[in-house]
Design a protein around this motif. Sequence first.
Motif, short mmCIF file in Angstrom:
data_model
loop_
_atom_site.label_atom_id
_atom_site.label_comp_id
_atom_site.label_asym_id
_atom_site.label_seq_id
_atom_site.Cartn_x
_atom_site.Cartn_y
_atom_site.Cartn_z
N PRO A 25 0.82 -1.23 0.00
CA PRO A 25 0.00 0.00 0.00
C PRO A 25 0.84 1.27 0.00
CG PRO A 25 -0.91 -1.61 1.53
CD PRO A 25 0.41 -2.17 1.05
N ALA A 26 2.02 1.19 0.61
CA ALA A 26 2.89 2.37 0.67
C ALA A 26 3.29 2.84 -0.73
CB ALA A 26 4.13 2.06 1.49
N ASP A 27 3.33 1.91 -1.71
CA ASP A 27 3.68 2.30 -3.08
C ASP A 27 2.68 3.30 -3.63
OD1 ASP A 27 5.85 0.53 -3.10
OD2 ASP A 27 4.59 -1.14 -3.74
N PHE A 28 1.39 3.07 -3.38
CA PHE A 28 0.35 3.97 -3.87
C PHE A 28 0.31 5.27 -3.07
CE2 PHE A 28 -0.90 -0.26 -5.16
CZ PHE A 28 -1.27 -0.05 -6.48
N ALA A 29 0.63 5.17 -1.79
CA ALA A 29 0.67 6.38 -0.96
C ALA A 29 1.73 7.34 -1.49
CB ALA A 29 0.96 6.01 0.49
N ARG A 30 2.85 6.80 -1.94
CA ARG A 30 3.90 7.66 -2.48
C ARG A 30 3.46 8.31 -3.78
NH1 ARG A 30 7.28 3.43 -0.57
NH2 ARG A 30 7.24 2.42 -2.61
N VAL A 31 2.73 7.57 -4.61
CA VAL A 31 2.25 8.13 -5.87
C VAL A 31 1.26 9.26 -5.63
CG1 VAL A 31 0.91 7.62 -7.95
CG2 VAL A 31 2.67 6.03 -7.19
N ALA A 32 0.40 9.09 -4.61
CA ALA A 32 -0.59 10.13 -4.29
C ALA A 32 0.09 11.44 -3.91
CB ALA A 32 -1.48 9.65 -3.15
N LYS A 33 1.30 11.34 -3.43
CA LYS A 33 2.04 12.54 -3.07
C LYS A 33 2.77 13.15 -4.25
CE LYS A 33 2.81 10.79 1.63
NZ LYS A 33 3.81 10.32 2.63
N MET A 34 2.72 12.46 -5.41
CA MET A 34 3.43 12.95 -6.60
C MET A 34 2.48 12.97 -7.80
SD MET A 34 7.08 10.95 -6.25
CE MET A 34 6.28 9.33 -6.32
N PRO A 35 1.41 13.76 -7.75
CA PRO A 35 0.45 13.78 -8.87
C PRO A 35 1.08 14.24 -10.18
CG PRO A 35 0.06 15.61 -7.36
CD PRO A 35 1.04 14.71 -6.68
N GLY A 91 10.24 -0.53 -13.41
CA GLY A 91 9.75 0.83 -13.33
C GLY A 91 8.85 0.96 -12.13
N ASN A 92 8.22 2.12 -11.97
CA ASN A 92 7.31 2.38 -10.85
C ASN A 92 5.95 1.77 -11.18
OD1 ASN A 92 5.64 3.39 -8.84
ND2 ASN A 92 6.68 5.37 -8.77
N THR A 93 5.72 0.54 -10.68
CA THR A 93 4.48 -0.17 -11.01
C THR A 93 3.26 0.54 -10.47
OG1 THR A 93 5.73 -2.23 -10.87
CG2 THR A 93 3.34 -2.42 -10.92
N ALA A 94 3.35 1.04 -9.25
CA ALA A 94 2.21 1.75 -8.66
C ALA A 94 1.83 2.97 -9.48
CB ALA A 94 2.53 2.15 -7.22
N LEU A 95 2.84 3.67 -10.00
CA LEU A 95 2.57 4.82 -10.87
C LEU A 95 1.89 4.36 -12.15
CD1 LEU A 95 2.81 7.76 -11.77
CD2 LEU A 95 5.15 7.25 -12.54
N SER A 96 2.38 3.26 -12.74
CA SER A 96 1.78 2.72 -13.96
C SER A 96 0.31 2.37 -13.74
CB SER A 96 2.57 1.48 -14.41
OG SER A 96 1.99 0.90 -15.55
N VAL A 97 0.01 1.72 -12.61
CA VAL A 97 -1.37 1.35 -12.29
C VAL A 97 -2.23 2.60 -12.13
CG1 VAL A 97 -2.87 0.27 -10.56
CG2 VAL A 97 -0.74 -0.86 -11.25
N SER A 98 -1.70 3.60 -11.48
CA SER A 98 -2.45 4.85 -11.26
C SER A 98 -2.73 5.55 -12.59
CB SER A 98 -1.66 5.78 -10.33
OG SER A 98 -1.47 5.19 -9.07
#
Length: 291
Positions: A25-35, A91-98
């Motif tokens: 879950p922390a992967d997505f939390a980091r992405v939310a901080k980098m829109p 690569g940043n998988t969480a970013l890709s999913v977002s």
Amino acid sequence: MTTAQLVLSLVLATMVFSVALELQPADFARVAKMPRAVVCGLVPQFLLLPVATWAVTLALDLPPAVEAAMILVACCPGGSLSNVVTHFGRGNTALSVSISAVAALLALFMTPLNFTWMVSTNPATAGWLTTLDIDPAGIWWSLLALLALPMIAGMAFARRHPVAAKRWQPRLSRFSLAALGAFIVLGLIRDRHLLGPQILPQLLIVVLHNAAGLALGWLAAQAFRVNTADRRAVMIEGGMQNAGLALGIIAVQFGSDLDMVIVASLWGIWHIVSGMSLAFWWRRSDARHGL
């Protein structure tokens, strides 16, 4: 849904599940901080590649059906396979999913808007203009079945059974990649009557078109000054369009026009080849640098 579509959907869902076994879950939390990084990934999909494709079709004298197919593919968002390729390429998988999730939502109005405007303003394709009627339920079902559900299931399984997840993740990943490869090979064998010298011009167009998507993703990442893992995700999202969605639109709106089907089908095959090749190259580069 045909048997082939069902099999492919199950293979893709398995691939996403195997990816999710390594996500936190922390992967997505980091992405939310980098829109900014998410916006960076959307720019090539909905602005750079469609506009560049439209400009190229104005300059070149290609068959109208081929030009229409190029524009349509460029206007479709990335599919869930881009998440798997991004993960494999470290690569940043969480970013890709977002990016994929937001792109699926934007596609409900951006895909028909971009396509109808660009086809109508190109004299060669104006006669092909058809008002698109994309079914929102179809896109969201694809997002739910192929991305959201297996992603949630994989992360939940890893949280409850971390040891089993660590043991099974490499096996599932190898199995799903092998199954996808087998699906592609069987598809080529089934449609071998179309794989003659006559499709070489379309193949060259697809290869160059796909390379442009990857290059525009790289340029966007450079302009937004994102890090290496984010840049890889943005490049893959820019170069892996949802050819399946394009084929569905072609079937409904254009009566499965053969030239359009060939272009979209070649895209569906080639973007896997180019994406996985790029991911392999990144992994080898990381290994050489001890990463």
